[in-house]
Design a protein around this motif. Structure first.
Motif, PDB file in Angstrom:
ATOM      1  N   THR A 171       0.853  -1.104  -0.062  1.00 27.42           N
ATOM      2  CA  THR A 171      -0.132   0.031  -0.041  1.00 27.42           C
ATOM      3  C   THR A 171       0.892   1.250  -0.078  1.00 27.42           C
ATOM      4  O   THR A 171       0.646   2.284  -0.709  1.00 27.42           O
ATOM      5  CB  THR A 171      -1.100   0.021   1.220  1.00 27.42           C
ATOM      6  OG1 THR A 171      -1.669  -1.406   1.240  1.00 27.42           O
ATOM      7  CG2 THR A 171      -1.801   1.107   1.263  1.00 27.42           C
TER       8      THR A 171
ATOM      9  N   ALA B   9      -5.875   2.286   4.819  1.00 30.37           N
ATOM     10  CA  ALA B   9      -5.662   0.923   4.408  1.00 30.37           C
ATOM     11  C   ALA B   9      -4.702  -0.001   5.323  1.00 30.37           C
ATOM     12  O   ALA B   9      -4.931  -1.090   5.696  1.00 30.37           O
ATOM     13  CB  ALA B   9      -5.084   0.836   2.965  1.00 30.37           C
TER      14      ALA B   9
ATOM     15  N   SER C 124      -6.521  -0.454   8.862  1.00 38.56           N
ATOM     16  CA  SER C 124      -7.351  -1.702   8.567  1.00 38.56           C
ATOM     17  C   SER C 124      -6.837  -2.875   8.576  1.00 38.56           C
ATOM     18  O   SER C 124      -7.291  -4.069   9.088  1.00 38.56           O
ATOM     19  CB  SER C 124      -8.281  -1.406   7.092  1.00 38.56           C
ATOM     20  OG  SER C 124      -9.200  -2.486   7.043  1.00 38.56           O
ATOM     21  N   ARG C 125      -5.738  -2.990   7.865  1.00 41.83           N
ATOM     22  CA  ARG C 125      -4.781  -4.238   7.665  1.00 41.83           C
ATOM     23  C   ARG C 125      -4.277  -4.675   9.192  1.00 41.83           C
ATOM     24  O   ARG C 125      -4.316  -5.720   9.404  1.00 41.83           O
ATOM     25  CB  ARG C 125      -3.513  -4.080   6.697  1.00 41.83           C
ATOM     26  CG  ARG C 125      -2.858  -5.365   6.583  1.00 41.83           C
ATOM     27  CD  ARG C 125      -1.797  -5.078   5.576  1.00 41.83           C
ATOM     28  NE  ARG C 125      -0.934  -3.820   6.016  1.00 41.83           N
ATOM     29  CZ  ARG C 125      -0.088  -3.882   6.694  1.00 41.83           C
ATOM     30  NH1 ARG C 125       0.489  -4.929   7.566  1.00 41.83           N
ATOM     31  NH2 ARG C 125       0.615  -2.763   6.625  1.00 41.83           N
TER      32      ARG C 125
END
Length: 328
Positions: A19, A77, A80-81
């Motif tokens: 990411t 992101a 969230s991961r």
């Protein structure tokens, strides 16, 4: 066969993930595109100081706002991961605990968890102590307190001696002091008075039944970490105990359930719902305590009732009585 715990793929959070690489590439591409735009497009003619200031602000926003949005999305992101991986780890730990618990319960010959093993050892030791006290013979101590029999009539199943005299009729009646002391159980292994009172109570049929029922309940409660010494119930007045012994029920009797420890009440209520053995033992204990209190109360002084209410057996009665609604 129980399903094994899930094994998530763990990523090193201290490194650069895909990411962040995508965010870097997009930022570089955007900055390059903006640079080419300003190189290829000629600057507009000046239109005053206010127009120049507004133009500079718009240019800065056009350059940096998309980059900021790219990195906000990248950080979201990444967060969230990380949260997803933590959720996987937690679920894996729960699955492992559940699998171990099911394996221990289904395999009786397997390794018993340390806490459960200790609790079983405590229960076995308590039962061995009760058996030893019941069979141990020693010189009787002088009865200093007024002796009051807890059961006036012998039952038919009692062994009889010559001339129709039962074996228990030959035993001196149990005093109130010994009865109360036995219901509190010995405080430590050097408590000679406590063991002496308990030994004499085990030779009295009515007292023995209540002592054994109380011991069973206290042992079961200890499996959930509930100990009577940790409870500090509100003290009810002696007249409340007398009215309860005479059959009065209702809101005025609520003060007998003086246990306020929420965790103990919640654990006991849950055990009453889920454990049939515990529920039967608790109801048997409550019936015996209620029946014995009816016999004990008429000749007991207020001091005797206060002493009784402070025993470990009475605290168990308060706890179970409040959970089962016996004081309603």
């Amino acid at each position: 066969m129980a399903e094994g715990p899930r094994k998530p793929v763990l990523v090193n959070d201290t490194g650069v993930s895909s990411t962040e690489i995508v965010a870097i590439v997009l930022s570089v591409v955007w900055m390059a595109a903006v640079g080419l735009f300003f190189l290829l497009v000629p600057p507009a003619p000046a239109q005053g100081e206010t127009a120049d200031s507004l133009r500079i602000v718009l240019i800065l926003m056009a350059i940096f706002l998309p980059v900021a949005m790219i990195w906000v999305a990248a950080v979201a992101a990444r967060t969230s991961r990380i949260m997803r991986e933590e959720s996987y780890r937690l679920q894996s730990a729960i699955d492992g605990l559940r699998q171990t618990y099911v394996s221990d319960r289904s395999n009786g010959s397997g390794t018993v968890p340390t806490v459960e093993k200790k609790l079983n050892e405590i229960a076995q030791t308590a039962r061995k102590t009760e058996t030893a006290l019941a069979t141990f013979a020693s010189t009787r101590e002088a009865q200093k307190a007024k002796a009051v029999p807890l059961h006036p009539q012998p039952t038919e199943d009692q062994p009889t001696l010559a001339l129709g005299t039962s074996a228990e009729d030959m035993t001196p009646p149990l005093s109130r002091i010994d009865f109360v002391r036995a219901l509190n159980f010995p405080d430590h292994d050097q408590d000679e008075q406590g063991f002496g009172a308990l030994r004499r109570a085990l030779k009295d049929r009515t007292a023995r039944q209540l002592v054994q029922a109380s011991q069973d309940v206290l042992t079961l409660l200890s499996q959930d970490g509930i100990y009577m010494d940790d409870l500090r119930p509100d003290r009810a007045r002696p007249e409340i105990w007398r009215r309860f012994a005479k059959g009065e029920r209702g809101r005025t009797m609520a003060s007998l359930g003086g246990i306020r420890d929420r965790s103990s009440l919640a654990l006991t209520a849950g055990r009453m719902r889920e454990d049939t053995i515990f529920r039967d033992a608790a109801h048997h204990f409550l019936r015996l305590f209620d029946k014995t209190l009816v016999t004990f109360e008429p000749d007991a002084s207020d001091e005797d009732l206060i002493a009784l209410s402070e025993t470990r057996t009475a605290r168990a009665f308060m706890l179970l009585g409040r959970v089962t609604g016996a004081f309603d």
